[in-house]
Design an enzyme around this catalytic site. Structure first.
Site, mmCIF file in Angstrom:
data_model
loop_
_atom_site.group_PDB
_atom_site.id
_atom_site.type_symbol
_atom_site.label_atom_id
_atom_site.label_comp_id
_atom_site.label_asym_id
_atom_site.label_seq_id
_atom_site.Cartn_x
_atom_site.Cartn_y
_atom_site.Cartn_z
ATOM 1 C CG ASP A 149 39.109 -88.756 54.325
ATOM 2 O OD1 ASP A 149 38.062 -88.431 53.734
ATOM 3 O OD2 ASP A 149 39.244 -89.827 54.949
ATOM 4 C CG ASP A 192 30.964 -91.433 60.918
ATOM 5 O OD1 ASP A 192 30.820 -91.821 59.749
ATOM 6 O OD2 ASP A 192 30.978 -90.231 61.256
#
Length: 258
Positions: free
Chosen positions: A9, A131
């Protein structure tokens, strides 16, 4: 054993992990994403999961150059998520060397866009991320609710031609408290064609064995982030952090390629 996909990330050009998707609860693990990608490669990674956290929140695409350098440096596929919300952005990512793009917010807000993207670029190159927190799909870098049920949304995406879904349980992400096995099983049971990549909560080898029990439900891979950075797996002792600068990052392993 499911395919283990290391996660990188990127925020402000650095490798970070967020706790439960909270941008105010960030740990910086590495300053150089390209070097980090090479390190995962010499640990036999067969693909990488990269998320542009800044782009996911609509804060610009200033990480795209470093992502392109990651693609140039490796001989394995990279899948990219975060802020990809137009056909031009998909094309630009693929042209930059990304193997597969992940659509999140754009898929929720414009399902027809997903259908067009799959038709133009193929289901192999375009996947959708789900998500979710408490079963609700969240968007805009996980900061906003959508009101959509995760399973219902997944079924809609499958009907539109999507053949892979990345399902993240936000409440488990970055915690290493174990994956939400029931959520993955429930999702997999409702899908006829799409495969599922699990994400969130993996903290040890036993968690991978739990994920393996989900293969009959189409769960064939798992994204692991924090646990890899924290060296939670015995094989990682060969590449202890204190030795990372001595590793020849230009000599790749013999892992199977794409």
């Amino acid at each position: 054993m499911p395919l283990v996909i290391p996660a990188i990330d990127i925020r402000d050009g650095r490798c970070v992990r967020l706790h439960q998707g909270d941008y105010d609860n960030e740990t910086v693990y590495f300053e150089d994403p390209v070097k980090m990608a090479k390190l995962w490669r010499v640990q036999n990674a067969q693909t990488l999961h990269v998320v542009d956290l800044d782009a996911a929140r609509g804060e610009g695409e200033h990480n795209r150059d470093v992502i392109g350098k990651m693609c140039d440096a490796l001989d394995i596929p990279i899948q990219l998520g975060g802020g990809i919300r137009s056909m031009d952005q998909i094309e630009a990512a693929l042209d930059r060397g990304v193997y597969r793009v992940i659509l999140g917010t754009a898929a929720v807000r414009n399902p027809d866009f997903v259908e067009r993207a799959v038709e133009q670029f193929s289901a192999r190159r375009v996947v959708v991320s789900i998500d979710a927190r408490d079963g609700e799909v969240r968007v805009q870098g996980w900061t906003e609710g959508s009101g959509l049920d995760a399973v219902a949304f997944a079924k809609d995406m499958e009907q539109r031609g999507v053949r892979r879904l990345v399902y993240t349980d936000i409440s488990r992400d970055g915690t290493m408290d174990g994956p939400n096995i029931q959520a993955y099983r429930t999702l997999g049971r409702q899908l006829a064609h799409a495969k599922v990549t699990a994400s969130g909560g993996v903290g040890e080898h036993d968690d991978l064995l739990d994920i393996q029990t989900l293969q009959p439900y189409g769960v064939d891979s798992v994204i692991v982030g924090t646990a890899l950075y924290e060296n939670r797996f015995p094989c990682q002792q060969f590449w202890a952090w204190q030795d990372k600068d001595a590793v020849d990052l230009d000599t790749f392993s013999t892992a199977s390629l794409r």
